[in-house]
Motif scaffolding. Structure first.
Motif, mmCIF file in Angstrom:
data_model
loop_
_atom_site.group_PDB
_atom_site.id
_atom_site.type_symbol
_atom_site.label_atom_id
_atom_site.label_comp_id
_atom_site.label_asym_id
_atom_site.label_seq_id
_atom_site.Cartn_x
_atom_site.Cartn_y
_atom_site.Cartn_z
ATOM 1 N N GLY A 100 20.788 -24.259 28.046
ATOM 2 C CA GLY A 100 21.213 -23.216 28.991
ATOM 3 C C GLY A 100 20.480 -21.909 28.729
ATOM 4 O O GLY A 100 19.653 -21.809 27.820
ATOM 5 N N ASN A 101 20.774 -20.904 29.552
ATOM 6 C CA ASN A 101 20.240 -19.566 29.291
ATOM 7 C C ASN A 101 21.107 -18.940 28.217
ATOM 8 O O ASN A 101 22.279 -18.679 28.438
ATOM 9 C CB ASN A 101 20.320 -18.700 30.550
ATOM 10 C CG ASN A 101 19.214 -19.031 31.531
ATOM 11 O OD1 ASN A 101 18.122 -19.456 31.147
ATOM 12 N ND2 ASN A 101 19.492 -18.839 32.812
ATOM 13 N N ALA A 102 20.544 -18.730 27.021
ATOM 14 C CA ALA A 102 21.355 -18.198 25.928
ATOM 15 C C ALA A 102 20.723 -16.945 25.355
ATOM 16 O O ALA A 102 19.502 -16.776 25.389
ATOM 17 C CB ALA A 102 21.501 -19.242 24.828
ATOM 18 N N LYS A 156 23.553 -12.816 36.141
ATOM 19 C CA LYS A 156 24.285 -13.478 35.058
ATOM 20 C C LYS A 156 23.966 -12.919 33.684
ATOM 21 O O LYS A 156 24.603 -13.288 32.709
ATOM 22 C CB LYS A 156 24.019 -14.977 35.093
ATOM 23 C CG LYS A 156 24.528 -15.642 36.368
ATOM 24 C CD LYS A 156 24.719 -17.130 36.175
ATOM 25 C CE LYS A 156 24.846 -17.842 37.502
ATOM 26 N NZ LYS A 156 23.517 -18.035 38.133
ATOM 27 N N GLY A 157 22.956 -12.058 33.587
ATOM 28 C CA GLY A 157 22.755 -11.403 32.285
ATOM 29 C C GLY A 157 21.371 -11.487 31.682
ATOM 30 O O GLY A 157 21.040 -10.682 30.811
ATOM 31 N N THR A 158 20.559 -12.430 32.119
ATOM 32 C CA THR A 158 19.257 -12.573 31.435
ATOM 33 C C THR A 158 18.331 -11.384 31.687
ATOM 34 O O THR A 158 17.570 -11.001 30.808
ATOM 35 C CB THR A 158 18.566 -13.878 31.869
ATOM 36 O OG1 THR A 158 18.714 -14.018 33.279
ATOM 37 C CG2 THR A 158 19.142 -15.075 31.173
ATOM 38 N N CYS A 215 8.585 -23.489 37.306
ATOM 39 C CA CYS A 215 9.542 -22.394 37.092
ATOM 40 C C CYS A 215 9.599 -21.456 38.300
ATOM 41 O O CYS A 215 8.791 -21.546 39.224
ATOM 42 C CB CYS A 215 9.199 -21.623 35.830
ATOM 43 S SG CYS A 215 7.718 -20.633 35.966
ATOM 44 N N ILE A 216 10.548 -20.551 38.265
ATOM 45 C CA ILE A 216 10.791 -19.657 39.401
ATOM 46 C C ILE A 216 9.651 -18.653 39.594
ATOM 47 O O ILE A 216 9.342 -18.266 40.715
ATOM 48 C CB ILE A 216 12.143 -18.909 39.222
ATOM 49 C CG1 ILE A 216 13.306 -19.903 39.056
ATOM 50 C CG2 ILE A 216 12.415 -17.937 40.376
ATOM 51 C CD1 ILE A 216 13.637 -20.759 40.254
ATOM 52 N N ILE A 217 9.015 -18.215 38.493
ATOM 53 C CA ILE A 217 7.953 -17.208 38.660
ATOM 54 C C ILE A 217 6.560 -17.853 38.771
ATOM 55 O O ILE A 217 5.549 -17.160 38.604
ATOM 56 C CB ILE A 217 7.967 -16.137 37.544
ATOM 57 C CG1 ILE A 217 7.710 -16.756 36.166
ATOM 58 C CG2 ILE A 217 9.263 -15.345 37.555
ATOM 59 C CD1 ILE A 217 7.424 -15.691 35.082
#
Ligand code: 6PG
Length: 466
Positions: A103-105, A262-264, A362-364
């Motif tokens: 996950g994104n941590a 969400k915070g990243t 990936c998104i970018i």
């Protein structure tokens, strides 16, 4: 039954998609989920891939179903749930087993978890996975942080399921412990910056030049070729073509203008500041999302302060150049943070390789990452992309357009926090002698803090102390 090569815990959107991707690539995958009712449904819906999936209802059976040394991928929320699962699974594991948090941590948590498990001869991997559900199912970009032992275990599986750029898998070991999650965090920071700047370009055309969403969408579709080709430009072009079935209006016109997060992005900014950097374009993007969510205040302020925005048609060509400059500066800030973290945590990050891992899945993902990976293959001091000859040249031709667009936008009262932050950073960095001498003089005047003199090391004080 043959023991599974990998276990996936967590059959939410991302976990399911990754498990199916692995099964499709021929791996035997053990799966389980906190809500055990989902397991049978998931395997049933997997169709022809079901033969590669082994479902287990208890953690004990799930772990026992894995070939040793075991590899378990957790796709669950990264905070307390991850800690609870580490505690539950650890007694069932043996030396040499690897647990992955996909996950994104927050990379600080990943570093702590890796150190705690290392003391038990277990390996903890923090893995950034980018590309959303579609990417996870058919080829994500993955940024791995962990030991060489874990990477040797994971490499065949991850290279098989990863997105491929010209046949090259978009996955690699970024470094130890938190390096993978950190690189993913910065990826998201760049994602925020790029999204913000695209939104500002849209805003100038929509509210400055009164263009219709569809027309702007066509422009983005045109931009999605050559140097600006990128996933985010492509999808923006697409969303601007849709009408809302309920009202018949362009769908973007019925979406509330309050962005979630969400915070990243915030983590990127916080870590940048801690590392003595200011990724002000990324900061602007995070801040703008915050302001956007103050919807009620903005509605009130429009009544009190007035919301007029002047007519301003920047023209497509200058806007395209301005966007190129801002995108380069956003990437440049991201890589600068990576370089600062690499030094602080002794990760020895390979920036060229990171750019390659971001080229697909990936998104970018964007065409510019090709040039970026080439630039970093050469010698580039302190991860400063703006100093690479190719980028310095691109900036010298595109920044004049950015300057004109920002100046006209600001004059007309259009909010361009991202574009103007990019320009402010560029202008600050290209001054060999700036204005911090005044700050130093002030600090010394009121606090006797001292300053360095030009060309003279050591601490000096101003004549105001004589
Ligand atoms: C990705 C994305 C993803 C992220 C979303 C939502 O690389 O696939 O970065 O990991 O969770 O983009 O992020 P926000 O809710 O913070 O916008």
């Amino acid at each position: 039954m043959t023991k599974a090569q990998i276990g996936v815990y967590g059959l939410g959107t991302m976990g399911s998609a990754l498990a199916l991707n692995m099964a499709e690539q021929g791996f035997e995958v053990a799966v389980t989920n906190r809500e055990t009712a989902w397991i049978a449904d998931f395997i049933r819906e997997a169709g022809t891939l079901a033969g590669k999936l082994q479902g287990y209802e208890t953690l004990e059976e799930f772990v026992a179903g894995l070939a040793a040394p075991r590899v378990i991928l957790f796709m669950i929320p990264s905070g307390a749930p991850m800690d609870a699962m580490i505690e539950a699974v650890t007694p069932l594991l043996a030396a040499g087993d690897t647990i992955i948090d996909g996950g994104n941590a927050d990379f600080h948590l990943t570093r702590r978890r890796a150190a705690a498990l290392q003391a038990k001869d277990l390996h903890f991997v923090g893995m950034g996975v980018s590309g959303g559900e579609e990417g996870a199912r058919h080829g994500p970009s993955m940024m791995v942080g962990g030991s060489g032992h874990s990477w040797a275990q994971l490499k065949p599986i991850l290279r098989a399921i990863a997105a491929k750029f010209e046949g090259n898998p978009c996955v690699d070991l970024m470094g130890p412990d938190g390096a993978g999650h950190f690189v993913k965090t910065v990826h998201n920071g760049i994602e925020y910056a790029d999204m913000q700047v695209i939104a500002e370009v849209y805003g100038l055309l929509r509210y400055g030049a009164a263009k219709a969403p569809r027309e702007i969408g066509e422009m983005f579709a045109d931009w999605d070729q050559g140097r600006l080709k990128s996933y985010l430009i492509e999808i923006t072009g697409k969303v601007l073509h849709y009408d809302d079935p309920k009202t018949g209006h362009p769908v973007v016109d019925v979406i509330t203008d309050a962005a979630g997060q969400k915070g990243t992005g915030r983590w990127t900014v916080v870590e940048a500041i801690k590392l003595g950097q200011s990724a002000n374009l990324i900061e602007a993007a995070v801040g703008a999302r915050g302001w956007s969510s103050e919807k009620d205040t903005r509605a009130e302020a429009e009544k009190i302060l007035g919301g007029e925005r002047g007519w301003f048609d920047p023209g497509e060509a200058p806007l395209k150049e301005a966007f190129l400059a801002a995108r380069i500066l956003g990437y440049a800030q991201g890589f600068r943070i990576l370089a600062a973290a690499s030094e602080e945590y002794e990760w020895d990050l390979d920036y060229a390789r990171i750019a390659q891992v971001w080229r697909a899945g990936c998104i970018i993902r964007s065409a510019l990452l090709d040039d970026i990976s080439e630039a970093f293959a050469g010698d580039l001091p302190a991860g400063q992309l703006i100093l690479a000859p190719g980028f310095a040249k691109m900036l010298s031709t595109s920044v004049p357009a950015l300057r004109k667009v920002v100046a006209a936008a600001v004059t007309g009262g259009h909010a361009v926090p991202g574009l103007s932050a990019a320009l402010a950073w560029y202008d600050s960095m290209r001054q060999g002698y700036g204005t911090a001498n005044i700050i130093q003089a002030q600090r010394d005047f009121f606090g006797h803090h001292g300053f360095e003199r030009l060309g003279e090391a050591g601490k000096h004080h101003g004549p105001w102390w004589d």
